[in-house]
Each structure stands twice: as structure tokens, then as C-alpha cells.
Scaffold this motif. Structure first.
Motif, mmCIF file in Angstrom:
data_model
loop_
_atom_site.group_PDB
_atom_site.id
_atom_site.type_symbol
_atom_site.label_atom_id
_atom_site.label_comp_id
_atom_site.label_asym_id
_atom_site.label_seq_id
_atom_site.Cartn_x
_atom_site.Cartn_y
_atom_site.Cartn_z
ATOM 1 N N ARG A 1 10.405 -29.141 63.238
ATOM 2 C CA ARG A 1 11.623 -30.401 62.748
ATOM 3 C C ARG A 1 12.719 -30.061 63.450
ATOM 4 N NH1 ARG A 1 9.684 -29.854 57.412
ATOM 5 N NH2 ARG A 1 8.024 -31.318 57.148
ATOM 6 N N PRO A 2 12.797 -29.436 65.004
ATOM 7 C CA PRO A 2 14.208 -29.703 65.476
ATOM 8 C C PRO A 2 15.094 -30.459 65.385
ATOM 9 C CG PRO A 2 12.104 -30.893 67.123
ATOM 10 C CD PRO A 2 11.856 -30.234 66.019
ATOM 11 N N LYS A 3 16.281 -30.289 65.644
ATOM 12 C CA LYS A 3 17.348 -30.179 65.299
ATOM 13 C C LYS A 3 18.312 -30.425 66.608
ATOM 14 C CE LYS A 3 17.334 -28.840 60.346
ATOM 15 N NZ LYS A 3 17.919 -27.882 58.902
ATOM 16 N N PRO A 4 19.342 -31.303 66.683
ATOM 17 C CA PRO A 4 20.127 -31.812 67.933
ATOM 18 C C PRO A 4 21.630 -30.178 67.936
ATOM 19 C CG PRO A 4 20.431 -33.513 66.306
ATOM 20 C CD PRO A 4 19.630 -32.475 65.307
ATOM 21 N N PHE A 5 21.720 -30.513 68.613
ATOM 22 C CA PHE A 5 22.673 -29.513 68.980
ATOM 23 C C PHE A 5 24.186 -29.157 68.503
ATOM 24 C CE2 PHE A 5 20.568 -27.854 72.329
ATOM 25 C CZ PHE A 5 19.869 -27.048 72.894
ATOM 26 N N LEU A 6 25.234 -28.990 68.473
ATOM 27 C CA LEU A 6 26.484 -29.569 68.188
ATOM 28 C C LEU A 6 27.257 -30.797 68.280
ATOM 29 C CD1 LEU A 6 27.999 -26.088 66.473
ATOM 30 C CD2 LEU A 6 26.851 -28.021 65.146
ATOM 31 N N LYS A 7 27.202 -30.100 70.547
ATOM 32 C CA LYS A 7 27.342 -31.490 70.626
ATOM 33 C C LYS A 7 26.331 -32.227 71.614
ATOM 34 C CE LYS A 7 32.564 -30.577 71.770
ATOM 35 N NZ LYS A 7 32.986 -30.272 73.089
ATOM 36 N N THR A 8 26.099 -33.005 70.791
ATOM 37 C CA THR A 8 24.237 -33.615 71.944
ATOM 38 C C THR A 8 25.027 -35.130 72.416
ATOM 39 O OG1 THR A 8 22.483 -33.998 71.704
ATOM 40 C CG2 THR A 8 23.251 -34.435 69.942
ATOM 41 N N LEU A 9 24.092 -35.503 73.198
ATOM 42 C CA LEU A 9 23.841 -36.925 73.969
ATOM 43 C C LEU A 9 22.486 -37.426 73.187
ATOM 44 C CD1 LEU A 9 24.001 -36.157 77.895
ATOM 45 C CD2 LEU A 9 25.972 -37.621 75.870
ATOM 46 N N SER A 10 22.954 -38.440 72.941
ATOM 47 C CA SER A 10 21.648 -39.560 72.380
ATOM 48 C C SER A 10 21.799 -40.797 72.418
ATOM 49 C CB SER A 10 21.157 -39.068 70.859
ATOM 50 O OG SER A 10 19.930 -39.930 70.185
ATOM 51 N N THR A 11 20.270 -41.871 71.936
ATOM 52 C CA THR A 11 20.443 -42.991 71.605
ATOM 53 C C THR A 11 21.020 -43.564 70.614
ATOM 54 O OG1 THR A 11 18.015 -43.034 71.499
ATOM 55 C CG2 THR A 11 19.218 -43.460 73.859
ATOM 56 N N PRO B 1 24.293 -31.717 75.710
ATOM 57 C CA PRO B 1 22.277 -31.492 76.180
ATOM 58 C C PRO B 1 21.774 -32.795 75.942
ATOM 59 C CG PRO B 1 22.382 -29.889 74.645
ATOM 60 C CD PRO B 1 23.958 -30.789 75.347
ATOM 61 N N ILE B 2 20.885 -33.611 75.957
ATOM 62 C CA ILE B 2 20.661 -34.851 75.276
ATOM 63 C C ILE B 2 19.071 -34.550 73.816
ATOM 64 C CG2 ILE B 2 18.812 -36.656 76.384
ATOM 65 C CD1 ILE B 2 19.942 -36.996 78.817
ATOM 66 N N TRP B 3 19.990 -34.709 72.813
ATOM 67 C CA TRP B 3 18.958 -34.815 71.460
ATOM 68 C C TRP B 3 17.759 -36.010 71.657
ATOM 69 C CZ3 TRP B 3 16.782 -32.808 68.882
ATOM 70 C CH2 TRP B 3 16.302 -33.703 66.978
ATOM 71 N N GLU B 4 16.433 -35.046 72.258
ATOM 72 C CA GLU B 4 15.302 -35.532 72.977
ATOM 73 C C GLU B 4 14.215 -36.448 71.509
ATOM 74 O OE1 GLU B 4 12.802 -33.155 75.438
ATOM 75 O OE2 GLU B 4 14.806 -32.406 75.883
ATOM 76 N N GLY B 5 14.796 -35.720 69.624
ATOM 77 C CA GLY B 5 14.154 -37.150 68.898
ATOM 78 C C GLY B 5 13.109 -36.072 68.443
ATOM 79 N N HIS B 6 12.109 -36.735 67.782
ATOM 80 C CA HIS B 6 11.124 -36.253 67.421
ATOM 81 C C HIS B 6 9.478 -37.088 67.859
ATOM 82 C CE1 HIS B 6 12.450 -34.499 64.560
ATOM 83 N NE2 HIS B 6 13.635 -35.112 64.274
ATOM 84 N N THR B 7 9.820 -37.525 69.260
ATOM 85 C CA THR B 7 9.314 -38.646 70.389
ATOM 86 C C THR B 7 8.879 -38.160 71.368
ATOM 87 O OG1 THR B 7 10.152 -40.147 70.842
ATOM 88 C CG2 THR B 7 8.948 -40.314 68.859
ATOM 89 N N ARG B 8 7.930 -38.523 72.658
ATOM 90 C CA ARG B 8 7.710 -37.874 74.118
ATOM 91 C C ARG B 8 7.425 -38.364 74.590
ATOM 92 N NH1 ARG B 8 10.560 -34.660 71.572
ATOM 93 N NH2 ARG B 8 10.735 -32.644 71.594
ATOM 94 N N GLY B 9 8.452 -39.998 75.132
ATOM 95 C CA GLY B 9 7.611 -40.710 76.260
ATOM 96 C C GLY B 9 6.974 -40.190 77.161
ATOM 97 N N ALA B 10 7.889 -39.990 78.003
ATOM 98 C CA ALA B 10 7.091 -39.328 79.517
ATOM 99 C C ALA B 10 5.659 -38.422 79.390
ATOM 100 C CB ALA B 10 8.304 -38.448 79.840
ATOM 101 N N LEU B 11 5.438 -37.301 78.223
ATOM 102 C CA LEU B 11 4.928 -36.264 77.939
ATOM 103 C C LEU B 11 3.827 -37.414 77.881
ATOM 104 C CD1 LEU B 11 3.596 -34.213 78.178
ATOM 105 C CD2 LEU B 11 4.017 -33.786 75.499
ATOM 106 N N HIS B 12 3.491 -38.303 76.946
ATOM 107 C CA HIS B 12 2.257 -39.684 76.123
ATOM 108 C C HIS B 12 2.047 -40.242 77.813
ATOM 109 C CE1 HIS B 12 0.894 -42.527 74.797
ATOM 110 N NE2 HIS B 12 0.306 -42.475 73.386
#
Length: 510
Positions: A441-451, A299-310
Motif C-alpha cells: 500500500r504505497p503512499k504519495p510523496f508530500l508533494k506529488t502530481l496526480s490525476t 514526482p507522479i503519484w502512480e496509485g495502485h494500478t500499472r497500465g503500461a506494465l499490464h
């Protein structure tokens, strides 16, 4: 011991103290312990801890348990700005709830500008804040904008003592070369104006804390090398925890990633060999390519911002009852957060159906797309778009005709877009969804893709940095800082992946 000298300097009578705090060297511990010690001495005053993220607020809240809430306040710098703006919203020409305004208008920078100017013209306000908060601890201050810094300094100039933690090598929000130089110069000027010390013990990598001390020592040396504008030497002296892998990216698409079977095997082995792993890349495009590369298992870690939603919210505000625009906004959002949904696969048909008023009955894939068009024709607002996204979610789950190959990469953003229909006003709904996310405050999965940017502030036992080429990590202040942030996420092991051609100039390769 450097930790002891920092401990003493924080508790000194110096009005302004700046602590250079490399990643993993105990900055949060020092700040929290200082708050524990100083809070009981302030009488009616409070320690104010200012961070840049809600996740950092959460960490400080855990570390300062036991201190009365009347003695310490922990908030983001933007939250403090919103509080000031709310009190003086009429003078600042803002609505009564500036927080909602800032979220919906992407206006936090504008809010900071207005509040900064207001405090400069009205010193009675920062004077009152200095009395309430005689001690201010600034966390990750290298991320402060000039306006953020001016606001904090306005309170400091009226008597509040400042304790500033930051790391010039973790400043990764100024990619423009000139802006990055200016940002570095502002930090160095702040250091020169203050009593200064530096943390230099790699606590994150302590063996008894589940880390690798040799890796920690290597990361700190790499930081000094990058700061000195030199190359990190990978030809000798590498700890066992650092692995170098060469894999030629054969795709011609920008941000794409593909390697042949032989060179792929070490990547797969490294991915499968760890239960916990950050796979870091320099761009969103490359992260999405990595998700396809590993067959969407990670999965992708989406962080705390939502560019597409904004962006969707911005598009919604310009629809003005036009169903065609609503369809275009829906297509744009889906193509950003999912694979297999684009103008050519879905959007053009959706637009054609809207324009003809869904005049002819359709079946199969065109019929499913037509059902979305009917929803937008009936309700060309945020509610119609949000409900259409919910229908798309059901189509994907059911592998309905035309949607079996649609794969959502940003699942949380997809889910949040479906919640907009619950609100009468799209802007307030977006603001409430965003604020709720900050609290959860969501947290990343144990294995995750991220910028690299979204992984900043996080740590993981194992990290793999993908595609360390010249485009990802160039020889600039920004490139060096971004590389250091990537290197310093791993506690136990680090794999650095290089292309065969055009590798990053920041390394000396074998």
C-alpha cells in the motif's frame, strides 16, 4: 445532529440502510464504530466490511483494532469474488487460482459476471454466506459495478443486513454520458428502496484536525451546487483558503502545458509555498506535462494500478519468440513511462539491429542500443525484456550515450518491470508483483502530481487543480463528479487554475 441520526439508523432493525456520505464527512468513522458495536452481538457470525481498494481496507483495519478477527472481516469486493470463484472454480470454468487469472487477464469484471450469475442460479451459496456474514458494510458503493451490486444483493436477499455507504457525487468511473446517467439512476433506485440518511458535517476540515472549517463548508456547498446542475460562484463569498489563478496555456500539443513567465510566477509561488501539496490534473498526459513544466522536481503519484506494465504483459504473451516483437514491446513500454525514449530516438534503431542480427559493431548511442538488441535476440521472452529494462536503468543512472536525456516519469512501474525477470512465468510474476503492491500500500510523496482519479480516496493539506478548462471538467454528470472529487481533496487550502479561454462551464468566474 445528522451524525446522531445516522448512528441510530445504522443500528436499527432495517434490513437495508443507505447512507449518502460526502467526502470527509465521517463515513469511515461511522462504519468502524458500527462494526465495534455490532460485532460482539453476532455470536458465530461476522461483520463483513467490503471496500473497493486495499488502501480502504487498511484504513478500516486501523479503525477496527481491538475487534477479534473472528468477529470482523475486511476485504475488497474483488477479494470476496475471488474467494467464491476459487471454491467453485470448476463450475465457473476457471483455473484453481482465479486471483492470478484475474490479474493477468484483466479479468476482474468477467469474474464478477460469472460469480453473479452463479449466485443467482445457486441460492444455497449466498444463503451460506449470509449465515457467515449476517451484517455487511459496503464502503464507497457508488463505485460498485452492476455485478458487484448483484452479488451483494444476492447475499442480502438470503438474510444478511446491508449497511451501504456511498456518494453519488464521487462516481467517476463512467465517463460515457449514457453510462453515467444509468449509473446515477441505479444509485437513486437503491436509495429509494432503502432506509436512507445523509452525513453532512465536514469532519475532514475541522480546525482541531488541522483543516480549515470555512473551506469544508464551501466544499459541501459546492457539492450541492454541482448536484443541482448549477455553477459554482467564484465571484463572491470565497473563503480565504480558496485561491483563483488565471494562466493561459500557450502550448498547442494535446495534454501539453506551458505559460509565460509572468503567469507562471503565481503557480511557482503556490507550489513552493507549501510543504505538502497535491497538484491534480484531469489526464495522464497533463500530469506528465506538469512534471516537465516544473523541471521534473515533483514526482507522479502512480496509485495502485500499472497500465503500461499490464500492456507490456499483454504484448509479451503475443511475442512467441519473435525478437522484433520483443523490441517493439520494450519500446512501447519505455515510451509510455519515460520521456526521451521513443521509436524515433531508440526504437527504430533497436528494431534495425535486431533484424540485421547486430551484424556490425557499434559504438556510442547505437552501441548501447545494440547491446539491448543482443539481449532480445538471445532471449526474446519476458526475461530478456525485463533484463533489458534493468540495463536501461543502469544506462540512465550512468548518463550513458543515448540515455542521458531519458527521464523516467513512472519510477515504480519502471522498477516493477525489472522484477519480471525473477519469475519463470510472466503472468504469475505480474500477479505476484501486483498482489505484493496491494499489501505494501504505497503512499504519495508530500508533494506529488496526480490525476483526479488516482487521488480519489486520499486527502492532502493543500491542493492545486490545474487547467480547469472545458475539456477537463465539462458540464456532464462525469465532469461534475470529477470536479467535486478534485475540490474535496484539500483540507487547508485550495488553488483553482483556469485558462484565459475556454474555462470550465461549471464555474461563474470573476
Amino acid at each position: 445532529m445528522p451524525d446522531k441520526s445516522v448512528f441510530d439508523l445504522l443500528r436499527s432493525d432495517e434490513p437495508l440502510v443507505v447512507i449518502e456520505a460526502p467526502a470527509g464527512c465521517g463515513k469511515t468513522y461511522q462504519g468502524a464504530e458500527f462494526a465495534h458495536d455490532i460485532a460482539p452481538t453476532l455470536g458465530k457470525g461476522r461483520v463483513l466490511i467490503l471496500t473497493h481498494t486495499n488502501a480502504a481496507c487498511d484504513v478500516f483495519a486501523q479503525r477496527t483494532r481491538g475487534i477479534s478477527s473472528n468477529a470482523v472481516e475486511i476485504r475488497t469486493i474483488d477479494a470476496l469474488i475471488c474467494q467464491i470463484a476459487s471454491t467453485y472454480h470448476k463450475v465457473l470454468d476457471l483455473p484453481p487460482d482465479p486471483t492470478v487469472w484475474a490479474y493477468t487477464q484483466n479479468g476482474f469484471a468477467e469474474l464478477a459476471t460469472r460469480v453473479s450469475a452463479f449466485l443467482q442460479k445457486n441460492p444455497i451459496v449466498p444463503t451460506a454466506l449470509a449465515r457467515r456474514y449476517p451484517i455487511i458494510v459496503c464502503d464507497e458503493h457508488q463505485d460498485a459495478s452492476p455485478e458487484h451490486h448483484q452479488i451483494v444483493m444476492a447475499i442480502h436477499e438470503q438474510g444478511a443486513k446491508l449497511r451501504v455507504f456511498g456518494d453519488r457525487m464521487q462516481s467517476i468511473y463512467e465517463s460515457n454520458a449514457k453510462a453515467a446517467v444509468n449509473h446515477r439512476e441505479r444509485w437513486e433506485a437503491l436509495v429509494a428502496s432503502a432506509a436512507h440518511d445523509e452525513l453532512d458535517f465536514p469532519h475532514r476540515w475541522a480546525n482541531d484536525a488541522g483543516g480549515c472549517s470555512e473551506l469544508g463548508d464551501w466544499v459541501l456547498k459546492a457539492r450541492q451546487t454541482l448536484l443541482a446542475k448549477e455553477k459554482i460562484d467564484l465571484t463572491t463569498g470565497l473563503p480565504a483558503a480558496v485561491k483563483v489563478i488565471i494562466a493561459a496555456n500557450t502550448t498547442q500539443a494535446r495534454g501539453g502545458y506551458h505559460v509565460n513567465w509572468l503567469q507562471r510566477k503565481p503557480l511557482d509561488d503556490h507550489l513552493n509555498g507549501h510543504d505538502e501539496l497535491f497538484v491534480l490534473a484531469s489526464s495522464n498526459d497533463l500530469v506528465r506535462s506538469m512534471r516537465s513544466f516544473w523541471n521534473r522536481r515533483i514526482p507522479i503519484w502512480e496509485g495502485h494500478t500499472r497500465g503500461a506494465l499490464h500492456e507490456l504483459l499483454s504484448d509479451i504473451q503475443s511475442i512467441d519468440g519473435d525478437a522484433v516483437r520483443a523490441g517493439e514491446a520494450l519500446t512501447k513500454f519505455m515510451s509510455t513511462i519515460a520521456k526521451g525514449f521513443s521509436a524515433s530516438t531508440h526504437g527504430d534503431t533497436l528494431k534495425a539491429e535486431i533484424k540485421c542480427g547486430c551484424a556490425k559493431p557499434r559504438r556510442g548511442s547505437p552501441g548501447n542500443i545494440q547491446s539491448l538488441a543482443k539481449m532480445l535476440l538471445a532471449d526474446p521472452t519476458h526475461v530478456g525484456i525485463s533484463n533489458a529494462i534493468s540495463v536501461i536503468a543502469q544506462f540512465i543512472e550512468d548518463s550513458a550515450a543515448g540515455f542521458a536525456d531519458v527521464k523516467v516519469d513512472y519510477k515504480r512501474e519502471f522498477w516493477e518491470a525489472q522484477k519480471l525477470a525473477q519469475y519463470e512465468d510472466a503472468s504469475r510474476g505480474y500477479a505476484e508483483i501486483t498482489m505484493r503492491r496491494s499489501v505494501l500500500r504505497p503512499k504519495p510523496f508530500l508533494k506529488t502530481l496526480s490525476t483526479v482519479h488516482k487521488a480519489k480516496g486520499l486527502e492532502c493539506s493543500n491542493t492545486m487543480i490545474m487547467e480547469c478548462d472545458r475539456n477537463s471538467f465539462g458540464d456532464t454528470i462525469y465532469g461534475r463528479c470529477k470536479l467535486y472529487v478534485a475540490l474535496s481533496r484539500a483540507k487547508s487550502s485550495l488553488a483553482i487554475i483556469f485558462p484565459e479561454t475556454n474555462p470550465s462551464p461549471l464555474f461563474k468566474l470573476p
